[in-house]
Enzyme design. Sequence first.
Site, PDB file in Angstrom:
ATOM      1  N   LYS A  41       0.859  -1.186   0.000  1.00 42.39           N
ATOM      2  CA  LYS A  41       0.000   0.000   0.000  1.00 42.39           C
ATOM      3  C   LYS A  41       0.895   1.236   0.000  1.00 42.39           C
ATOM      4  O   LYS A  41       1.599   1.503   0.967  1.00 42.39           O
ATOM      5  CB  LYS A  41      -0.926   0.029   1.219  1.00 42.39           C
ATOM      6  CG  LYS A  41      -1.939   1.170   1.135  1.00 42.39           C
ATOM      7  CD  LYS A  41      -2.879   1.203   2.307  1.00 42.39           C
ATOM      8  CE  LYS A  41      -3.960   2.256   2.079  1.00 42.39           C
ATOM      9  NZ  LYS A  41      -3.440   3.563   1.667  1.00 42.39           N
ATOM     10  N   ASP A  43       1.882   5.076   0.201  1.00 43.47           N
ATOM     11  CA  ASP A  43       1.417   6.232   0.971  1.00 43.47           C
ATOM     12  C   ASP A  43       1.563   7.478   0.117  1.00 43.47           C
ATOM     13  O   ASP A  43       2.471   8.288   0.300  1.00 43.47           O
ATOM     14  CB  ASP A  43       2.247   6.353   2.254  1.00 43.47           C
ATOM     15  CG  ASP A  43       1.632   7.303   3.260  1.00 43.47           C
ATOM     16  OD1 ASP A  43       0.478   7.719   3.051  1.00 43.47           O
ATOM     17  OD2 ASP A  43       2.301   7.632   4.261  1.00 43.47           O
ATOM     18  N   GLU A 186       3.148   1.572   4.935  1.00 42.54           N
ATOM     19  CA  GLU A 186       1.806   1.796   5.463  1.00 42.54           C
ATOM     20  C   GLU A 186       1.004   0.520   5.646  1.00 42.54           C
ATOM     21  O   GLU A 186       0.160   0.423   6.542  1.00 42.54           O
ATOM     22  CB  GLU A 186       1.043   2.748   4.539  1.00 42.54           C
ATOM     23  CG  GLU A 186      -0.273   3.232   5.120  1.00 42.54           C
ATOM     24  CD  GLU A 186      -1.007   4.178   4.197  1.00 42.54           C
ATOM     25  OE1 GLU A 186      -1.969   4.819   4.658  1.00 42.54           O
ATOM     26  OE2 GLU A 186      -0.639   4.277   3.022  1.00 42.54           O
TER      27      GLU A 186
END
Length: 331
Positions: A41, A43, A186
């Site tokens: 993921k 950021d 993240e």
Amino acid sequence: MNPASGVRRDMPDFVSPMLARLSTLPAGEGGDDSSWAFEVKWDGVRAQAHLRGGRMRLLSRNGNDVTAAYPELAGLAEALGPHDAMLDGEIVAFDEHGRPSFEALQPRIHLRGETAVGAHARAAPVTYAIFDLLWIDGENLMDLPYTERRARLEELGLEGAHWRVSSYQRGHGRALLKATRTQGLEGVVAKRLDSRYLPGNRGGAWLKIKHHLGQEVVIGGWSEGRGARAKRIGALHIGVNADGKLRYAGRVGTGFTQQTLARLAALLAARERPDSPFAGPRQPPRGAHFVTPDLVCEVEFTEWTREGMLRHPSYRGLREDKPAAAVAREG
């Protein structure tokens, strides 16, 4: 060509991005997660790239044209060659340790002057992490499963100084989640291998698993600080939408730099209003300044209270890729 009809179609001007739902790691019977793809993921800021006739347009999550803010990505059109395509991905800035940093991306979000943008692009260039291919040469790929779209994306060979295809793995989500925690990232995004691309959908086919709780919130006002921050912003008053109304979710008074406070002060001064934008009995304290609620920011926090307030929120930055009306409580 469209895989269903065999008819070549014009690429649309914008497709509302498919979204991931906040969740825990998915697993089937016996903990088997092999029917899922797992990606890091990023950021950053979501962006859709439209490449036609050797030119590129970058659109934010709410359809705003942000091409001028990221000149270092212009070469992506040439890298694609003779194709016309629509890509989905995340614009990411990195800190001095090579980790994605939403804070490092902040100066670019509202910057549009060519000289200033160029200086930032040279000093702290961004990377476009591409994770989906929605359209290619008149062919709509959104009804194809994730694995087929990814295979078509990887065939394009889009690897450059400021863009790359984000990798994924089949299964073993727990191991990747652990690795991202160790690396200070993240979290991960899980996507069903057979999932179609559903514009604007936040169902269960895409999931985001984060190491820290985060929430997008609407800024509805501010209060003056004390001491060194007297007569300046001490805290922002924030809310989320519920039942068609903006509901107060508390105040955030940490996570600001001096540069951020100055920038926020200018933005909020232009949005002053006499009355509270928050509906219901729960309101900011007396003496608060109110603003038109059209700015969205992201906060990190520890938990939601039973009263619907954010506990220990910390400011992370403004977001221009989501309209205030779409901000609702996650998870």
